[in-house]
Design a protein around this motif. Structure first.
Motif, short mmCIF file in Angstrom:
data_model
loop_
_atom_site.label_atom_id
_atom_site.label_comp_id
_atom_site.label_asym_id
_atom_site.label_seq_id
_atom_site.Cartn_x
_atom_site.Cartn_y
_atom_site.Cartn_z
N SER A 136 -2.27 -14.22 10.65
CA SER A 136 -1.40 -14.33 9.49
C SER A 136 -0.56 -15.60 9.59
O SER A 136 0.00 -15.90 10.64
N GLN A 161 -3.09 -10.93 5.16
CA GLN A 161 -3.33 -9.56 5.60
C GLN A 161 -4.79 -9.19 5.38
O GLN A 161 -5.53 -9.91 4.71
N SER A 204 -9.90 -9.36 3.13
CA SER A 204 -8.69 -10.07 3.52
C SER A 204 -8.05 -10.75 2.32
O SER A 204 -8.71 -11.01 1.31
#
Length: 272
Positions: free
Chosen positions: A16, A33, A45
């Motif tokens: 991230s 995320q 994602s």
């Protein structure tokens, strides 16, 4: 307010905040995320678009905080039934179901039933695409908002204000949650309720009925108002506004559904 990019890039713990590249080596997003049923890297994602991230950086440098615009409406997608009734070419835009009092939307002339089609020249495809456009819009000048209203296309100049804190917004929403008129608390029908009426019908349900003008005129708790003066009743907020606009003593015809049966009533506007 963040239109996340969906990708199939493997995101692991620690990824991230890393860059998302396209095939030309350009940074197009910031990895954020992943949704995974197993907890591993196999899943869907999401990344924050690069232009959103750059806007955040710019605001942090200039203001020390991120400021997002606030319009002050509740909305939903435009379905085929509404598009046909409103004279739209296709089901596109954000349908305004309620305008909060003392909000930029109210000051700018937006009304329940308006379909927002563009913000500062950028198309609004559905209700989900409106918040990111409003959030990124400038706060120091009028924003050009295009709407479709009763078959006409209008251009409204709306000066946005900074998005209030979450608690403030929740209080505003709660205060404006009920649409009340003539002793009635009105609510919009759910999708299942509309289907039960058949033929894509819409209506406004009487959710609560107090002792007052509506009750004395023969309306009952649970009635679904489908038309007033021959015009379809599609949104609770809009119907309430139309009823309030009647002069005391005016008589108006109301078509409603009660216990599955259609019926008509003639009611007289009270002196409120």
């Amino acid at each position: 307010y963040v239109p996340f990019l969906q990708t199939d890039v493997a995101i692991n713990p620690g990824n991230s905040g890393g860059p998302l590249f396209n095939l030309d080596g350009e940074v197009v997003g910031v990895n954020s995320q992943i949704f995974s049923r197993t907890g591993g890297f196999m899943g869907v994602s999401f990344a924050i678009p690069a232009d959103v991230a750059m806007n955040v950086v710019r605001q942090l440098r200039e203001n020390g905080k991120v400021r997002r615009g606030w319009l002050g409406v509740l909305m939903q997608d435009v379905d085929l039934d509404w598009a046909a009734a409103a004279g739209l070419d296709r089901p596109q835009g954000a349908l305004v179901t309620r305008v909060l009092a003392d909000s930029p939307a109210a000051g700018g002339g937006l009304r329940p039933g308006d379909v927002i089609t563009a913000v500062d020249g950028r198309d609004v495809f559905d209700s989900g695409s409106l918040p990111p456009l409003i959030g990124a819009a400038p706060l120091d000048r009028d924003v050009d908002i295009r709407v479709h209203r009763d078959g006409a296309r209008l251009a409204l100049a709306v000066r946005l204000v900074e998005l209030p804190g979450e608690e403030t917004v929740q209080v505003r929403l709660q205060d404006d949650a009920d649409v009340r008129v003539w002793g009635m608390r009105l609510g919009d029908l759910s999708t299942l309720q509309r289907r039960a009426l058949g033929d894509g019908a819409r209506g406004v349900q009487i959710r609560e009925l107090e002792s007052g003008p509506a009750q004395s005129e023969g309306l009952l708790d649970g009635d679904v108002i489908v038309a007033v003066a021959g015009q379809p009743a599609r949104l609770a907020a809009r119907l309430a506004s139309e009823l309030r606009a009647l002069e005391a003593g005016d008589t108006v015809s109301i078509e409603l559904v009660r216990a599955g049966a259609f019926m008509d009533l003639e009611i007289t506007a009270p002196d409120e």
